[in-house]
Design a protein around this motif. Structure first.
Motif, PDB file in Angstrom:
ATOM      1  N   ALA A 192       0.826  -1.207   0.000  1.00  0.00           N
ATOM      2  CA  ALA A 192       0.000   0.000   0.000  1.00  0.00           C
ATOM      3  C   ALA A 192       0.863   1.261   0.000  1.00  0.00           C
ATOM      4  CB  ALA A 192      -0.926  -0.004   1.219  1.00  0.00           C
ATOM      5  N   LYS A 195       2.388   1.931  -3.542  1.00  0.00           N
ATOM      6  CA  LYS A 195       1.470   1.845  -4.681  1.00  0.00           C
ATOM      7  C   LYS A 195       1.738   3.000  -5.643  1.00  0.00           C
ATOM      8  CE  LYS A 195      -3.443   1.565  -5.853  1.00  0.00           C
ATOM      9  NZ  LYS A 195      -4.834   1.574  -5.314  1.00  0.00           N
ATOM     10  N   CYS A 219       4.752  -3.922  -7.885  1.00  0.00           N
ATOM     11  CA  CYS A 219       4.932  -2.766  -8.765  1.00  0.00           C
ATOM     12  C   CYS A 219       5.620  -3.227 -10.036  1.00  0.00           C
ATOM     13  CB  CYS A 219       5.792  -1.681  -8.103  1.00  0.00           C
ATOM     14  SG  CYS A 219       5.223  -1.173  -6.471  1.00  0.00           S
TER      15      CYS A 219
END
Length: 236
Positions: A192, A195, A219
């Motif tokens: 998170a 991100k 990612c």
């Protein structure tokens, strides 16, 4: 232990307090005690050697732990070399950091893989910052050209560090040092926190790796987004 305390002294975290025979007595300074009390987080290390020299100097144990974690996971047949505590820096921006291990792992588009091992000793925010530092490094562009011309720009990392790579190296993050359910929470929190980052990042916990479970890709590499995100350097 003496070597470790001398390293702390170089960071201003220890000081000499007399001698025991020929050897100086080193004690932690208040700053050193505070650093340890705050979760064993020490200031960024100075530029260290790599490979065998780093191990002899006491810098390599963390990187060796990464290597020993990754090799059984299927990379041994393609690994051609390795370095630990590899220093990355961009002088113009003041960015600098150490990569725990860089494995020479040639593919069609990249020559190395980058590895970070988190033993659960740093805050979640600092862990996320360390990952974001890789995007800042990958996003930096340098200008070249004769004075008075328009010139051109190029990725700093591709010209000065990983010259045989077409893509910025993949970053692997290994989470360890805590109970497995806490590591799972840490993995989700890291995903998170980073991100939207524009470099490729895979993450896993040490227990899952030891069971042969796959990496989580959180990612992907996006050089176009990096170029939009970071300003072009000013020509001369």
């Amino acid at each position: 232990m003496r070597r470790a305390m001398k390293e702390r002294a170089g960071l201003g975290l220890a000081e000499t307090n007399g001698k025991a025979g020929k050897d100086p007595i080193l004690n932690l300074t208040p700053a050193g005690q505070k650093a340890l009390a705050d979760g064993n987080e020490l200031p960024p290390r100075p530029k260290a050697g790599t490979g065998a020299k780093a191990v002899r100097a006491g810098f390599g144990l963390h990187g060796v732990a990464v290597r020993d974690t990754i090799l059984p996971f299927g990379g041994r047949d393609r690994l051609t070399g390795w370095q630990v505590e590899v220093y990355h820096a961009v002088k113009e921006t003041g960015l600098s950091f150490n990569t725990d291990a860089v494995l020479a792992w040639p593919t069609r588009t990249s020559e190395v893989r980058l590895f970070e091992l988190d033993n659960g000793t740093m805050s979640q925010a600092r862990l996320a910052k360390e990952v974001w530092d890789y995007e800042r490094y990958a996003g930096h562009r340098a200008w070249e050209g004769a004075r008075g011309t328009n010139g051109s720009t190029y990725p700093f990392w591709q010209r000065h560090r990983y010259t045989r790579s077409e893509c910025f190296p993949l970053l692997y993050v290994v989470l360890a040092g805590k109970a497995e359910h806490l590591l799972d929470n840490r993995l989700k929190a890291l995903a998170a926190d980073v991100k939207g980052i524009a470099v490729a990042v895979c993450v896993n916990t040490l227990p899952r790796l030891q069971r042969g479970e796959p990496w989580y890709e959180i990612c992907v590499d996006d050089p176009d987004r990096r170029r939009r995100r970071y300003p072009e350097p000013v020509g001369r």
